[in-house]
Design a protein around this motif. Structure first.
Motif, PDB file in Angstrom:
ATOM      1  N   GLY A 351     -25.320  23.129  42.175  1.00 52.19           N
ATOM      2  CA  GLY A 351     -24.831  22.620  40.906  1.00 52.19           C
ATOM      3  C   GLY A 351     -23.356  22.310  40.870  1.00 52.19           C
ATOM      4  O   GLY A 351     -22.867  21.774  39.865  1.00 52.19           O
ATOM      5  N   HIS A 352     -22.602  22.595  41.932  1.00 54.16           N
ATOM      6  CA  HIS A 352     -21.173  22.306  41.949  1.00 54.16           C
ATOM      7  C   HIS A 352     -20.960  20.869  42.407  1.00 54.16           C
ATOM      8  O   HIS A 352     -21.511  20.430  43.418  1.00 54.16           O
ATOM      9  N   HIS A 353     -20.137  20.130  41.677  1.00 53.41           N
ATOM     10  CA  HIS A 353     -19.989  18.704  41.970  1.00 53.41           C
ATOM     11  C   HIS A 353     -19.375  18.446  43.338  1.00 53.41           C
ATOM     12  O   HIS A 353     -19.640  17.415  43.957  1.00 53.41           O
ATOM     13  N   ALA A 374     -27.317   8.361  45.203  1.00 49.69           N
ATOM     14  CA  ALA A 374     -27.871   9.406  44.333  1.00 49.69           C
ATOM     15  C   ALA A 374     -26.955  10.624  44.293  1.00 49.69           C
ATOM     16  O   ALA A 374     -26.756  11.237  43.227  1.00 49.69           O
ATOM     17  N   ALA A 375     -26.385  10.972  45.428  1.00 51.44           N
ATOM     18  CA  ALA A 375     -25.506  12.145  45.479  1.00 51.44           C
ATOM     19  C   ALA A 375     -24.200  11.888  44.731  1.00 51.44           C
ATOM     20  O   ALA A 375     -23.680  12.781  44.047  1.00 51.44           O
ATOM     21  N   TYR A 376     -23.661  10.688  44.843  1.00 47.83           N
ATOM     22  CA  TYR A 376     -22.448  10.360  44.079  1.00 47.83           C
ATOM     23  C   TYR A 376     -22.723  10.456  42.579  1.00 47.83           C
ATOM     24  O   TYR A 376     -21.901  10.978  41.806  1.00 47.83           O
ATOM     25  N   ARG A 377     -23.872   9.940  42.155  1.00 44.11           N
ATOM     26  CA  ARG A 377     -24.211   9.995  40.730  1.00 44.11           C
ATOM     27  C   ARG A 377     -24.408  11.439  40.268  1.00 44.11           C
ATOM     28  O   ARG A 377     -24.005  11.805  39.160  1.00 44.11           O
ATOM     29  N   ALA A 378     -25.033  12.257  41.124  1.00 47.21           N
ATOM     30  CA  ALA A 378     -25.210  13.665  40.771  1.00 47.21           C
ATOM     31  C   ALA A 378     -23.862  14.357  40.631  1.00 47.21           C
ATOM     32  O   ALA A 378     -23.640  15.140  39.693  1.00 47.21           O
ATOM     33  N   ALA A 379     -22.951  14.065  41.549  1.00 48.51           N
ATOM     34  CA  ALA A 379     -21.618  14.671  41.485  1.00 48.51           C
ATOM     35  C   ALA A 379     -20.892  14.241  40.217  1.00 48.51           C
ATOM     36  O   ALA A 379     -20.242  15.057  39.543  1.00 48.51           O
ATOM     37  N   ALA A 380     -20.999  12.961  39.856  1.00 43.61           N
ATOM     38  CA  ALA A 380     -20.343  12.460  38.649  1.00 43.61           C
ATOM     39  C   ALA A 380     -20.872  13.156  37.398  1.00 43.61           C
ATOM     40  O   ALA A 380     -20.137  13.350  36.425  1.00 43.61           O
ATOM     41  N   GLY A 381     -22.136  13.532  37.415  1.00 40.21           N
ATOM     42  CA  GLY A 381     -22.729  14.197  36.261  1.00 40.21           C
ATOM     43  C   GLY A 381     -22.388  15.666  36.164  1.00 40.21           C
ATOM     44  O   GLY A 381     -22.718  16.303  35.154  1.00 40.21           O
ATOM     45  N   ARG A 382     -21.713  16.201  37.184  1.00 42.86           N
ATOM     46  CA  ARG A 382     -21.441  17.647  37.208  1.00 42.86           C
ATOM     47  C   ARG A 382     -19.966  17.995  37.127  1.00 42.86           C
ATOM     48  O   ARG A 382     -19.607  19.163  37.214  1.00 42.86           O
ATOM     49  N   ILE A 389     -14.983  11.501  37.638  1.00 43.20           N
ATOM     50  CA  ILE A 389     -16.200  10.817  37.190  1.00 43.20           C
ATOM     51  C   ILE A 389     -16.107   9.325  37.509  1.00 43.20           C
ATOM     52  O   ILE A 389     -17.042   8.726  38.076  1.00 43.20           O
ATOM     53  N   GLN A 390     -14.991   8.712  37.166  1.00 42.87           N
ATOM     54  CA  GLN A 390     -14.820   7.287  37.402  1.00 42.87           C
ATOM     55  C   GLN A 390     -14.873   6.952  38.888  1.00 42.87           C
ATOM     56  O   GLN A 390     -15.494   5.960  39.302  1.00 42.87           O
ATOM     57  N   TYR A 391     -14.218   7.786  39.698  1.00 42.99           N
ATOM     58  CA  TYR A 391     -14.214   7.543  41.140  1.00 42.99           C
ATOM     59  C   TYR A 391     -15.623   7.648  41.725  1.00 42.99           C
ATOM     60  O   TYR A 391     -16.064   6.783  42.488  1.00 42.99           O
TER      61      TYR A 391
END
Length: 402
Positions: A351-353, A374-382, A389-391
């Motif tokens: 759960g850690h971004h 998918a992993a970038y999007r998951a990180a942005a959501g966390r 988030i923008q990066y």
């Protein structure tokens, strides 16, 4: 500016009155008053003195509600030195030996408190972090952290406000250094908000670490921590673009790095490695020095960095250190090898971004663009940091277009 003055004002109140919890409440009310009045009336010539005056009035009102407390306060005032509660004129600071913030730092790391409470209380009182920010840094629920801070305040109530002697200082040093490290990290990469940096926090952490080193110049951990902060903060100007966007290390303009800080930090690394035992801060500083000494990303000595990470995870087997090692493994042995290391950290960093962000980077390097996206999007959501988030969303969008 208000955040920078808060620990100094709190230290002044605790030094004179004690009553840590009531003093903190009074400081918060003074800060709210300043936030409401200063935009219209202007910042006073001596903002710290203004805050001390307002906060002390509020605290005095609270203390006078109890006759016994009022008598104790008057006794303490008579015994205090004549200048103990006098704010210095504008532009002047107290000498390091009389720095209330440093005294407050050691008070919060009193050995009667468990280590977790020491860190939480100091981040709150000295670092000015909110309970939510502290909870995120420790990966615990906010309610749990709030209880931890409250219990710590009660525990230190009535303890003398003074610099500890050498023996006591040694007992508290590890907690003090860990807290300074966490304050610096929050300043260098804020866990939430629209700004990537909180330069006031980073600068205060460096200032306090210099003050601790003045007390303990031969301590390798102190020297190593100061070196680590300087070498890391040296890159600050290059970490954001013209609109505040995050710029990763391998894309930064290295001409913007602060070479004076790099030189001082490198000198301190060399000094700290000769101060035994060699611990986590010295090793992290040595890793930072190798990054800063590389003129280009391709010139980075990744095998040496990996060797240092191997030592680091032995000395301090923390999950974030192991995540850093996973990146070094990928740079030396290939992204698949790094991904295997990331997978081994799944339970500890679930759960850690940052885990998702590293996974995304390595998946992209390996050619798995769908998995990376998918992993970038998951990180942005966390993460709660808007620049991060923008990066991360930008990286995901870029892969969508390929």
């Amino acid at each position: 500016m208000l955040r920078l003055h808060a620990p100094q004002v709190l230290g002044a109140l605790v030094r004179r009155y004690g009553h840590f919890d009531l003093a903190e409440d009074s400081v918060q009310e003074a800060l709210l008053a300043a936030a409401g009045q200063w935009p219209e009336s202007g910042v006073p010539d001596n903002p710290r003195g203004w805050l001390i005056k307002v906060a002390s009035r509020r605290l005095t009102d609270l203390l006078r509600a109890d006759e016994a407390r009022r008598r104790r306060e008057e006794t303490a005032a008579r015994l205090a030195p004549r200048d103990a509660f006098t704010a210095p004129p504008p532009g002047e600071d107290r000498a390091p030996s009389a720095d209330d913030t440093l005294t407050l730092l050691f008070l919060c790391c009193h050995p009667e408190l468990p280590p977790a409470a020491q860190i939480a209380l100091t981040l709150r009182a000295v670092g000015g972090l909110t309970t939510a920010e502290i909870a995120r840094a420790h990966l615990v629920p906010e309610a749990t952290m709030a209880q931890r801070v409250s219990r710590a305040k009660q525990k230190i109530r009535g303890l003398p406000f003074r610099q500890p002697g050498p023996g006591e200082r040694d007992q508290r040093l590890a907690a003090v250094l860990q807290v300074l490290y966490l304050i610096f990290n929050e300043g260098y990469t804020a866990t939430s908000g629209r700004l990537l940096h909180r330069a006031d926090l980073a600068a205060e952490a460096i200032r306090l670490t210099r003050a601790v080193r003045a007390l303990l110049p031969s301590d390798g951990a102190v020297t190593g921590l100061l070196a680590l902060m300087l070498l890391t903060d040296a890159r600050r100007a290059a970490r954001t673009g013209p609109h505040g966007e995050l710029v990763p290390l391998d894309e930064q303009d290295r001409d913007l790095w602060d070479r004076t800080a790099v030189e001082e930090g490198t000198t301190l690394v060399e000094e700290s490695l000769g101060q035994r035992p060699v611990g986590a801060y010295q090793l992290q500083a040595a890793i930072a020095a190798l990054h800063d000494e590389a003129k280009t990303p391709d010139a980075t000595d990744w095998p040496q960095i990996l060797a240092l990470y191997d030592l680091l995870v032995t000395v301090a087997p923390e999950p974030m250190a192991e995540l850093g090692r996973a990146v070094a493994v990928a740079m030396v042995h290939g992204p698949e090898a790094g991904l295997a290391q990331v997978a081994a950290l799944e339970d500890r960093l679930s759960g850690h971004h940052r885990l998702d962000a590293v996974r995304a980077h390595l998946l992209e390097r390996s050619g798995d663009l769908a998995g990376a996206r998918a992993a970038y999007r998951a990180a942005a959501g966390r993460t709660l940091s808007e620049p991060e988030i923008q990066y991360l969303r930008m990286r995901a969008a870029r892969l969508t277009d390929r």
